[in-house]
Design a protein around this motif. Structure first.
Motif, mmCIF file in Angstrom:
data_model
loop_
_atom_site.group_PDB
_atom_site.id
_atom_site.type_symbol
_atom_site.label_atom_id
_atom_site.label_comp_id
_atom_site.label_asym_id
_atom_site.label_seq_id
_atom_site.Cartn_x
_atom_site.Cartn_y
_atom_site.Cartn_z
ATOM 1 N N SER A 11 2.965 0.533 -2.400
ATOM 2 C CA SER A 11 3.199 1.841 -1.795
ATOM 3 C C SER A 11 4.696 2.058 -1.608
ATOM 4 N N TYR A 15 3.670 -1.765 0.826
ATOM 5 C CA TYR A 15 2.406 -2.477 1.020
ATOM 6 C C TYR A 15 1.641 -2.630 -0.292
ATOM 7 N N THR A 17 -1.684 -3.747 -0.058
ATOM 8 C CA THR A 17 -3.057 -3.428 0.340
ATOM 9 C C THR A 17 -2.971 -2.389 1.451
ATOM 10 N N GLY A 18 -4.111 -1.802 1.741
ATOM 11 C CA GLY A 18 -4.201 -0.958 2.923
ATOM 12 C C GLY A 18 -4.652 -1.795 4.109
ATOM 13 N N ARG A 19 -5.184 -1.145 5.108
ATOM 14 C CA ARG A 19 -5.681 -1.841 6.289
ATOM 15 C C ARG A 19 -6.932 -2.647 5.962
ATOM 16 N N ASP A 29 -8.192 -0.229 2.734
ATOM 17 C CA ASP A 29 -8.204 1.207 2.434
ATOM 18 C C ASP A 29 -7.027 1.594 1.527
ATOM 19 N N GLY A 30 -6.550 0.639 0.724
ATOM 20 C CA GLY A 30 -5.422 0.897 -0.169
ATOM 21 C C GLY A 30 -5.780 0.983 -1.636
ATOM 22 N N LEU A 33 -3.790 2.641 -4.655
ATOM 23 C CA LEU A 33 -2.615 2.030 -5.290
ATOM 24 C C LEU A 33 -2.842 1.791 -6.775
ATOM 25 N N ILE A 159 2.924 7.002 -1.952
ATOM 26 C CA ILE A 159 2.092 7.117 -0.751
ATOM 27 C C ILE A 159 2.680 6.188 0.302
ATOM 28 N N LEU A 161 1.426 3.997 3.271
ATOM 29 C CA LEU A 161 0.196 3.471 3.852
ATOM 30 C C LEU A 161 0.348 3.154 5.340
ATOM 31 N N GLU A 163 0.432 0.603 7.015
ATOM 32 C CA GLU A 163 -0.104 -0.677 7.462
ATOM 33 C C GLU A 163 -0.802 -1.338 6.291
ATOM 34 N N GLY A 164 -0.966 -2.638 6.357
ATOM 35 C CA GLY A 164 -1.612 -3.404 5.308
ATOM 36 C C GLY A 164 -0.875 -4.711 5.117
#
Length: 197
Positions: A11, A15, A17-19, A29-30, A33, A159, A161, A163-164
């Motif tokens: 991102s 990040y 990954t997402g959360r 939630d990523g 990507l 994007i 994100l 967090e992640g």
């Protein structure tokens, strides 16, 4: 001898990954990507089922065709459900770097528990002259610290994100990069850097 490279979707705020990434939930939630893998009309020549934009296909296939082995860290391995017992890359062998046993490992995967230097050395051997790809922020940070990385490729997705799991973990020293190529494409910008030693 091949190069050691890291190429990853990230991102704009860094990040990978997402959360809440975990086994069975992958990138948390990523997942967006990797939308650029499927948002185009140009089939990948390396990965079946990928249809990218023309500029993304050119960059992606150039990198993917060079890879003969992949080193993945334990978090990436677990979050990806052990890559189904194979490799994240259809034409590359897989080396798992872990400090604990992996009873679920298959004959198509190689476990290395003695550190990043040994994992990369084993992967270079398995790659038979092709490049070694690094998967995961922890593996990349360890390899950068050991001076083993030749290229870092960021497939930067526009994007935030918030967090992640961050791609770049804490590094003990500065790492200088030189931009080799920047390719804008729909939904992603491909940034290829050479690591300066």
């Amino acid at each position: 001898m091949g190069k050691v490279i890291s190429a990853h979707s990230v991102s704009a705020d860094g990040y990978i990954t997402g959360r809440d990434p975990r086994a069975g939930h992958g990138l948390g939630d990523g997942g967006m990507l990797f939308d650029w893998y499927f948002d185009g009309d140009t089939p990948s020549q390396v990965f079946d089922g990928f249809k990218l934009s023309e500029p993304s296909a050119r960059v992606f296939d150039f990198l993917a065709a060079r890879v003969g082995a992949v080193v993945a860290g334990r978090n990436t391995y677990e979050d990806s459900d052990h890559f189904g017992g194979g490799s994240p890359h259809p034409g590359a062998k897989m080396v798992l770097l872990s400090h604990r046993p992996a009873p679920e490992i298959t004959e198509r995967q190689t476990l290395v528990t003695t550190g990043i230097e040994d994992a990369v050395a084993k992967a270079l051997e398995l790659a038979e002259g092709k490049d070694v790809g690094l998967m995961g922020g922890g593996v990349l940070a360890s390899a950068l610290e050991a001076g083993l990385v030749d290229e870092v490729v960021l497939h930067q997705v526009p994007i935030l994100l918030g967090e992640g799991r961050p791609f770049f973990r804490k590094l003990p020293k500065h790492v200088k990069l030189a931009l080799v190529e920047a390719v804008p494409a729909p939904g992603v910008t491909h940034l290829r850097y050479e690591v300066r030693r």
